[in-house]
Design an enzyme around this catalytic site. Structure first.
Site, PDB file in Angstrom:
ATOM      1  N   ASN A 279     -40.866  52.530 -41.598  1.00  0.00           N
ATOM      2  CA  ASN A 279     -40.711  51.598 -42.722  1.00  0.00           C
ATOM      3  C   ASN A 279     -39.248  51.240 -43.020  1.00  0.00           C
ATOM      4  O   ASN A 279     -38.934  50.107 -43.335  1.00  0.00           O
ATOM      5  CB  ASN A 279     -41.431  52.115 -43.970  1.00  0.00           C
ATOM      6  CG  ASN A 279     -40.899  53.433 -44.450  1.00  0.00           C
ATOM      7  OD1 ASN A 279     -40.461  54.268 -43.658  1.00  0.00           O
ATOM      8  ND2 ASN A 279     -40.923  53.633 -45.732  1.00  0.00           N
TER       9      ASN A 279
ATOM     10  N   GLU B 116     -39.961  64.921 -45.980  1.00  0.00           N
ATOM     11  CA  GLU B 116     -40.037  63.838 -46.968  1.00  0.00           C
ATOM     12  C   GLU B 116     -41.323  63.080 -46.661  1.00  0.00           C
ATOM     13  O   GLU B 116     -41.420  62.391 -45.641  1.00  0.00           O
ATOM     14  CB  GLU B 116     -38.794  62.956 -46.868  1.00  0.00           C
ATOM     15  CG  GLU B 116     -37.540  63.748 -47.235  1.00  0.00           C
ATOM     16  CD  GLU B 116     -36.229  62.987 -47.091  1.00  0.00           C
ATOM     17  OE1 GLU B 116     -36.194  61.947 -46.416  1.00  0.00           O
ATOM     18  OE2 GLU B 116     -35.232  63.460 -47.654  1.00  0.00           O
TER      19      GLU B 116
ATOM     20  N   CYS C  78     -41.840  54.565 -49.352  1.00  0.00           N
ATOM     21  CA  CYS C  78     -42.523  55.751 -49.898  1.00  0.00           C
ATOM     22  C   CYS C  78     -42.418  55.798 -51.416  1.00  0.00           C
ATOM     23  O   CYS C  78     -43.238  56.421 -52.083  1.00  0.00           O
ATOM     24  CB  CYS C  78     -41.905  57.001 -49.298  1.00  0.00           C
ATOM     25  SG  CYS C  78     -40.121  57.037 -49.501  1.00  0.00           S
TER      26      CYS C  78
ATOM     27  N   GLU D 259     -33.088  66.779 -49.735  1.00  0.00           N
ATOM     28  CA  GLU D 259     -31.931  66.332 -48.980  1.00  0.00           C
ATOM     29  C   GLU D 259     -31.097  65.469 -49.919  1.00  0.00           C
ATOM     30  O   GLU D 259     -31.504  65.180 -51.042  1.00  0.00           O
ATOM     31  CB  GLU D 259     -32.371  65.587 -47.711  1.00  0.00           C
ATOM     32  CG  GLU D 259     -33.112  66.515 -46.747  1.00  0.00           C
ATOM     33  CD  GLU D 259     -33.202  66.001 -45.310  1.00  0.00           C
ATOM     34  OE1 GLU D 259     -32.253  65.372 -44.827  1.00  0.00           O
ATOM     35  OE2 GLU D 259     -34.243  66.262 -44.674  1.00  0.00           O
TER      36      GLU D 259
HETATM   37  P1  NAD Z   1     -46.383  59.099 -39.558  1.00  0.00           P
HETATM   38  O1  NAD Z   1     -46.473  60.440 -40.158  1.00  0.00           O
HETATM   39  O2  NAD Z   1     -47.589  58.500 -38.942  1.00  0.00           O
HETATM   40  O3  NAD Z   1     -45.268  59.089 -38.405  1.00  0.00           O
HETATM   41  C1  NAD Z   1     -43.942  59.484 -38.648  1.00  0.00           C
HETATM   42  C2  NAD Z   1     -43.339  60.008 -37.356  1.00  0.00           C
HETATM   43  O4  NAD Z   1     -44.016  61.202 -36.967  1.00  0.00           O
HETATM   44  C3  NAD Z   1     -43.461  59.050 -36.178  1.00  0.00           C
HETATM   45  O5  NAD Z   1     -42.257  59.104 -35.444  1.00  0.00           O
HETATM   46  C4  NAD Z   1     -44.616  59.636 -35.394  1.00  0.00           C
HETATM   47  O6  NAD Z   1     -44.597  59.337 -34.021  1.00  0.00           O
HETATM   48  C5  NAD Z   1     -44.398  61.127 -35.608  1.00  0.00           C
HETATM   49  N1  NAD Z   1     -45.586  61.965 -35.436  1.00  0.00           N
HETATM   50  C6  NAD Z   1     -46.876  61.642 -35.694  1.00  0.00           C
HETATM   51  N2  NAD Z   1     -47.677  62.712 -35.433  1.00  0.00           N
HETATM   52  C7  NAD Z   1     -46.871  63.722 -35.014  1.00  0.00           C
HETATM   53  C8  NAD Z   1     -47.098  65.059 -34.586  1.00  0.00           C
HETATM   54  N3  NAD Z   1     -48.318  65.586 -34.556  1.00  0.00           N
HETATM   55  N4  NAD Z   1     -46.030  65.806 -34.212  1.00  0.00           N
HETATM   56  C9  NAD Z   1     -44.787  65.300 -34.248  1.00  0.00           C
HETATM   57  N5  NAD Z   1     -44.505  64.024 -34.627  1.00  0.00           N
HETATM   58  C10 NAD Z   1     -45.534  63.254 -35.009  1.00  0.00           C
HETATM   59  O7  NAD Z   1     -45.785  58.162 -40.697  1.00  0.00           O
HETATM   60  P2  NAD Z   1     -45.528  56.590 -40.628  1.00  0.00           P
HETATM   61  O8  NAD Z   1     -46.842  55.889 -40.636  1.00  0.00           O
HETATM   62  O9  NAD Z   1     -44.549  56.293 -39.546  1.00  0.00           O
HETATM   63  O10 NAD Z   1     -44.753  56.342 -42.021  1.00  0.00           O
HETATM   64  C11 NAD Z   1     -45.403  56.098 -43.233  1.00  0.00           C
HETATM   65  C12 NAD Z   1     -45.477  57.355 -44.077  1.00  0.00           C
HETATM   66  O11 NAD Z   1     -44.182  57.878 -44.274  1.00  0.00           O
HETATM   67  C13 NAD Z   1     -46.028  57.117 -45.471  1.00  0.00           C
HETATM   68  O12 NAD Z   1     -46.896  58.169 -45.810  1.00  0.00           O
HETATM   69  C14 NAD Z   1     -44.788  57.160 -46.367  1.00  0.00           C
HETATM   70  O13 NAD Z   1     -45.016  57.493 -47.714  1.00  0.00           O
HETATM   71  C15 NAD Z   1     -43.980  58.192 -45.659  1.00  0.00           C
HETATM   72  N6  NAD Z   1     -42.560  58.076 -46.009  1.00  0.00           N
HETATM   73  C16 NAD Z   1     -41.983  59.024 -46.827  1.00  0.00           C
HETATM   74  C17 NAD Z   1     -40.643  58.907 -47.203  1.00  0.00           C
HETATM   75  C18 NAD Z   1     -39.979  59.908 -48.103  1.00  0.00           C
HETATM   76  O14 NAD Z   1     -38.755  59.886 -48.197  1.00  0.00           O
HETATM   77  N7  NAD Z   1     -40.712  60.792 -48.770  1.00  0.00           N
HETATM   78  C19 NAD Z   1     -39.897  57.821 -46.733  1.00  0.00           C
HETATM   79  C20 NAD Z   1     -40.521  56.892 -45.916  1.00  0.00           C
HETATM   80  C21 NAD Z   1     -41.843  57.023 -45.547  1.00  0.00           C
END
Ligand code: NAD
Length: 484
Positions: free
Chosen positions: A153, A252, A286, A465
């Site tokens: 995102n 996060e 997020c 962080e």
């Molecule tokens: P996601 O969890 O699907 O993927 C994030 C990353 O994790 C990607 O690089 C993906 O390839 C990797 N990944 C997926 N499964 C994995 C596994 N089993 N082992 C290791 N790596 C793995 O998230 P997304 O769809 O890319 O992002 C959206 C989500 O992120 C939303 O839930 C949003 O709220 C959250 N988000 C949180 C913050 C925060 O600061 N709290 C900031 C931005 C986004």
């Protein structure tokens, strides 16, 4: 066709397989991406380990900081290149990428470069009851090789938010950017090289999560810590993988953030602020507010004003300067968001605006746009009120008392962010203190000072962080006790 490669030990290398990088605005494939296999992830980790034993491990903090400033200089020099890559990968408006994503990436390096130079550590003069004197002090050492896994995102912003402090603390990193947005992490490799960051300090492995580069990284015994931003469910899977080798984790995760609007708010500023909080980056931040609670007295007026705001958003081509609302990231994510629109209907919501896909009559119809959407009328236990949708959508509900608003806002398993809108500053403080969140804004949203602690409670994350909190996560603090 552009090729996006892995970056291991200072060289760009192809993968064992390739996958497509798609432009969300029109669905066109813009690049082929090299997927790293387990042996390449291993090479990247070994390269990091090797770099720690080399020049990087011996650099004085001052020199490390100077190199991080140079990385920021290169990002600023190649600003347009980073902006274009981010816009093509994410579909976000060019105005947003140039105002937020890329400047923040440079700022991340500058903030942590400065902070590592000035941060001190505690020391104590110790005297035991039997009269022994000692001096205790702490020193900061790198953790080693840090695995950095990030979402799509805010790809460059969130990646550099972790890479900058990790490098400031003297670590090496292996980053696994989202499979949806591989471009800017790869461009950053060029910037690292140009800034004189030694080979092996910054490595990029592309791929997916399960049974791919993400999992290979979290399971690798040579990775000393994992820092992750993404979905809460992914966080749980990563935690399990990291448990086998007892790796520290910083998470996060997701949110279902509330905004509480009191009748005494500055109406116009609140409507503008809420519109940003709901629709910025097509609701894919997020911190976005998906639940809006409004004091009954101004409920109808506020709902009407929000509807007008949503309907004046300019759903355009991401590269057009006048666009303020782009597509969702992927066809799959659009399916998910549309399934919640359908669910809202089934759960008995009243649709105020949106609820579907726009029609453009051009190539954008092959992209992944949905309409800015507002609902009301759902029960607080409805799935659309409880689950993170991560799209340009909110549910607006009324409240009568401050206590009721606080209880509704806190009735969630998440706890990332909240915003409170009121002209009564005492109430602002009082309500903010009661929010079960990592961050609460009063009369603003997404106003960030990078020195402050950032993170969530409950399903929204583990750890903090930002500022010194980042430095402490990315360091091993050692206590030294000298008998005097
Ligand atoms: P996601 O969890 O699907 O993927 C994030 C990353 O994790 C990607 O690089 C993906 O390839 C990797 N990944 C997926 N499964 C994995 C596994 N089993 N082992 C290791 N790596 C793995 O998230 P997304 O769809 O890319 O992002 C959206 C989500 O992120 C939303 O839930 C949003 O709220 C959250 N988000 C949180 C913050 C925060 O600061 N709290 C900031 C931005 C986004």
């Amino acid at each position: 066709m552009k090729q996006i490669q892995n970056y291991i030990d200072g060289s760009f290398v192809p993968g064992s397989r390739e996958f497509a990088d798609v432009n969300p605005a029109d669905g066109n494939v813009i690049a082929q991406v090299a997927e790293a296999d387990a042996s390449q992830v291993d090479q990247a980790v070994q390269a990091g380990r090797h770099a720690l034993d080399g020049e990087w491990g011996r650099l004085a903090i001052r020199d490390r900081a100077a190199r991080l400033h140079k990385v920021a200089d290169v990002i600023e020099k190649r600003f347009d290149c980073f902006v274009q890559a981010e816009v093509a990968d994410t579909g976000k408006p060019v105005s947003l990428a140039s105002k937020l994503d890329v400047p923040r990436a440079a700022a991340n390096f500058r903030v942590f470069a400065d902070l590592i130079r000035i941060s001190g550590l505690e020391s104590f003069q110790t005297q035991t009851p039997d009269g022994v004197n000692a001096l205790n002090y702490a020193i900061r050492k790198p953790l080693g090789v840090v695995g950095v896994i990030t979402p799509w995102n805010l790809p460059l912003l969130l990646l550099t938010w972790k890479v900058a402090p990790a490098l400031a603390c003297g670590n090496a990193v292996v980053v696994k950017p989202s499979e949806e947005t591989p471009a800017t992490a790869t461009l950053l490799a060029e910037a690292m090289h140009e800034a004189g960051i030694p080979s092996g300090v910054y490595n990029v492995v592309h791929g997916f999560g399960h049974d791919s580069a993400g999992e290979f990284l979290t399971q690798h015994p040579g990775v000393n810590a994992i820092t992750f931003t993404g979905e809460s469910r992914t966080g749980a899977a990563i935690m399990k993988a990291a448990a086998a080798t007892v790796k520290p984790v910083s998470f996060e995760l997701g949110g279902k953030n509330a905004a509480i609007v009191f009748a005494d708010c500055n109406f116009e500023e609140t409507v503008n602020g809420l519109s940003e909080a709901i629709f910025l980056n097509t609701g894919q931040v997020c911190l976005c507010a998906e639940r809006v609670y409004v004091e009954q007295k101004i409920f109808d007026r506020l709902l009407d004003a929000l509807k007008k705001k949503a309907e004046t958003l300019n759903l355009g081509w991401p590269g057009d300067a006048a666009t303020d609302f782009g597509p969702l990231i992927s066809a799959q994510h659009r399916e998910k968001v549309l399934s919640y629109f359908q669910l809202a209907k089934e759960e008995g919501a009243t649709l105020i605006t949106g609820g579907g896909t726009p029609k453009f009559g051009d190539a954008r119809d092959h992209g992944f746009y949905v309409q800015p959407t507002i609902y009301t009328g759902l029960s607080e236990s409805a799935r659309c009120v409880k689950e993170e949708i991560f799209g340009p959508v909110c549910h607006v509900a009324a409240f009568d008392s401050e206590e009721e608003a606080v209880a509704m806002a806190n009735d969630t398993k998440y706890g990332l962010a909240a915003s409170v809108w009121t002209s009564d500053l005492k109430r602002g403080h009082r309500v903010a203190r009661q929010m079960n969140t990592g961050i609460t804004w009063v009369n603003c949203w997404f106003l960030r000072d990078l020195r402050t602690p950032f993170g969530g409670v409950g399903l929204s994350g583990i750890g903090r962080e930002g500022g010194i909190h980042s430095l402490n996560f990315y360091s091993e603090l050692n206590n030294i006790c000298i008998r005097l």
